[in-house]
Design a protein around this motif. Structure first.
Motif, PDB file in Angstrom:
ATOM      1  N   TYR A  54      14.572  44.336  13.959  1.00 39.73           N
ATOM      2  CA  TYR A  54      15.718  44.068  13.080  1.00 39.73           C
ATOM      3  C   TYR A  54      15.292  44.034  11.615  1.00 39.73           C
ATOM      4  N   SER A 214      13.581  35.129  22.977  1.00 38.42           N
ATOM      5  CA  SER A 214      14.262  34.096  22.180  1.00 38.42           C
ATOM      6  C   SER A 214      15.456  33.542  22.960  1.00 38.42           C
ATOM      7  N   GLU A 239       7.489  30.522  20.022  1.00 41.39           N
ATOM      8  CA  GLU A 239       8.315  29.483  19.379  1.00 41.39           C
ATOM      9  C   GLU A 239       9.210  28.844  20.438  1.00 41.39           C
TER      10      GLU A 239
HETATM   11  N1  APR Z   1       3.476  35.783  22.844  1.00 38.44           N
HETATM   12  C1  APR Z   1       4.497  34.938  23.123  1.00 38.44           C
HETATM   13  N2  APR Z   1       5.722  35.045  22.558  1.00 38.44           N
HETATM   14  C2  APR Z   1       5.914  36.054  21.677  1.00 38.44           C
HETATM   15  C3  APR Z   1       4.890  36.980  21.336  1.00 38.44           C
HETATM   16  C4  APR Z   1       3.638  36.814  21.972  1.00 38.44           C
HETATM   17  N3  APR Z   1       2.608  37.639  21.712  1.00 38.44           N
HETATM   18  N4  APR Z   1       5.404  37.856  20.412  1.00 38.44           N
HETATM   19  C5  APR Z   1       6.691  37.485  20.197  1.00 38.44           C
HETATM   20  N5  APR Z   1       6.985  36.407  20.949  1.00 38.44           N
HETATM   21  C6  APR Z   1       8.280  35.717  21.054  1.00 38.44           C
HETATM   22  C7  APR Z   1       8.981  35.503  19.727  1.00 38.44           C
HETATM   23  O1  APR Z   1       8.587  34.276  19.159  1.00 38.44           O
HETATM   24  C8  APR Z   1      10.455  35.507  20.158  1.00 38.44           C
HETATM   25  O2  APR Z   1      10.883  34.193  20.467  1.00 38.44           O
HETATM   26  O3  APR Z   1       9.114  36.554  21.807  1.00 38.44           O
HETATM   27  C9  APR Z   1      10.470  36.350  21.417  1.00 38.44           C
HETATM   28  C10 APR Z   1      11.123  37.709  21.212  1.00 38.44           C
HETATM   29  O4  APR Z   1      12.485  37.471  20.925  1.00 38.44           O
HETATM   30  P1  APR Z   1      13.440  38.695  20.513  1.00 38.44           P
HETATM   31  O5  APR Z   1      12.779  39.499  19.465  1.00 38.44           O
HETATM   32  O6  APR Z   1      14.795  38.104  20.246  1.00 38.44           O
HETATM   33  O7  APR Z   1      13.487  39.618  21.813  1.00 38.44           O
HETATM   34  P2  APR Z   1      14.330  39.362  23.115  1.00 38.44           P
HETATM   35  O8  APR Z   1      14.466  37.898  23.412  1.00 38.44           O
HETATM   36  O9  APR Z   1      13.763  40.211  24.183  1.00 38.44           O
HETATM   37  O10 APR Z   1      15.774  39.954  22.681  1.00 38.44           O
HETATM   38  C11 APR Z   1      16.787  39.918  23.662  1.00 38.44           C
HETATM   39  O11 APR Z   1      18.246  41.117  22.144  1.00 38.44           O
HETATM   40  O12 APR Z   1      18.945  42.852  20.800  1.00 38.44           O
HETATM   41  C12 APR Z   1      18.886  42.380  22.061  1.00 38.44           C
HETATM   42  O13 APR Z   1      19.044  43.835  23.872  1.00 38.44           O
HETATM   43  C13 APR Z   1      18.125  43.322  22.948  1.00 38.44           C
HETATM   44  O14 APR Z   1      17.011  42.769  25.022  1.00 38.44           O
HETATM   45  C14 APR Z   1      17.100  42.424  23.642  1.00 38.44           C
HETATM   46  C15 APR Z   1      17.718  41.052  23.459  1.00 38.44           C
END
Ligand code: APR
Ligand code: ZN
Length: 283
Positions: A54, A214, A239
């Motif tokens: 994003y 998240s 987080e």
């Molecule tokens: N280890 C642990 N946690 C991690 C790591 C890591 N190496 N890297 C990132 N994170 C965590 C971040 O802190 C965050 O809380 O992973 C989470 C990723 O969150 P998002 O970016 O919101 O991804 P996600 O939860 O999969 O999004 C859900 O949103 O846009 C839609 O369809 C899309 O499937 C996606 C949905």
């Protein structure tokens, strides 16, 4: 007697407690909820972290009010260009599963995995060796594509070309010409039937692991509340996760998921860590 409360499943609300519970053999139906965070070590950005997808979209200042708009079906049908430009950044290369994906495979091999519910569309769970019957791709997959006008299945080769070049594949059916979309679930679309059909099995869960997400997007995020209250819920994430933490047996382990699953394997038993490494080596 039935007065006796079921003994708490976790000796302590930390990774040691979770490891002891898994090592005890009483844990036979582990449910996983996974998100984009588990694929970051593979080189695929997540959505909402700093520098995630994003942020990329904001830098392109494409005229979307909210970055999610690019994943909205109505927006895609109007103009699929930004979506395909993003896909060509995302899916141009080939990616290897991470240690966390191999940990899911390890749970399956140890016959304690009930199901992995993933929001990811990168297919890395399959590449890590998870069988289809254990995998629910709640937000669809990049592995197939259909026309958004007539619904015809479209050619893989054309899609792969589009994903690499950013060109927009168009339906080849005579007189159609509709835009082709990978079978990823966009905002405004319903989740796959497999998601809804498997909801009742969440009642069997005796351990829920929420990793690399998240939990910002319903209805996927609702699953965390569908497991029985007796089922410990473990968040493995960089987080805290919205909506989890209020139950007596919720556990939060903040940090990198690959480091945490390695520590968890070590704590469960030496052969677990050796097997985890062997499985990851196979990928
Ligand atoms: N280890 C642990 N946690 C991690 C790591 C890591 N190496 N890297 C990132 N994170 C965590 C971040 O802190 C965050 O809380 O992973 C989470 C990723 O969150 P998002 O970016 O919101 O991804 P996600 O939860 O999969 O999004 C859900 O949103 O846009 C839609 O369809 C899309 O499937 C996606 C949905
Ligand atoms: Zn068509």
């Amino acid at each position: 007697s039935w007065f006796k409360r079921t003994p708490p499943r976790l000796q302590s609300k930390d990774l040691e407690g979770v490891a002891a519970y898994i090592a005890s053999g009483r844990c036979k139906n582990i449910v996983i909820m996974a998100g984009a965070g588990i694929s970051r070590a593979a080189g695929i950005p997540d959505f909402r972290s700093q520098g995630g997808l994003y942020d990329v979209l904001r830098k392109w200042n494409i005229d979307v009010r909210r970055p999610e708009d690019i994943f909205t079906l109505s927006r895609f049908k109007e103009d699929p260009k930004p979506f395909y430009k993003l896909m060509s950044q995302l899916y141009g290369g080939s990616y290897r599963p991470t240690l966390t994906h191999s940990f899911f495979r390890l749970l399956d091999k140890r016959r304690v995995l009930n199901a992995c519910w993933t929001q990811n569309v990168d297919n890395l769970e399959c590449l890590a060796g998870l069988p289809a019957r254990r995998l629910i791709e709640a937000h669809g997959t990049l592995d197939s594509q259909h026309c958004t006008s007539c619904g015809a299945k479209c050619d893989d080769r054309k899609m792969k070309h589009a994903v690499v070049t950013g060109d927009i594949p168009v339906c080849e059916k005579k007189g159609c010409g509709g835009f082709v979309k990978p079978d990823v679930v966009m905002f405004g679309e319903s989740l796959p039937l497999k998601f809804w059909l498997n909801l009742p099995f969440l009642k069997r869960a005796d351990l829920l692991i929420i990793v690399g997400t998240s939990l910002a997007v319903p209805p996927f995020s609702f699953i965390a509340n569908w497991v029985p209250t007796s089922c410990p819920r473990v968040v493995i994430n960089m987080e805290p996760v919205w909506g989890v933490g209020g139950r007596a047996n919720d556990v939060e382990v903040l940090g990198d998921c690959d480091e945490t699953v390695r520590r968890l394997a070590q704590l469960i038993g030496a052969d677990w860590e050796a097997q985890l490494d062997a499985l990851w080596k196979e990928t």
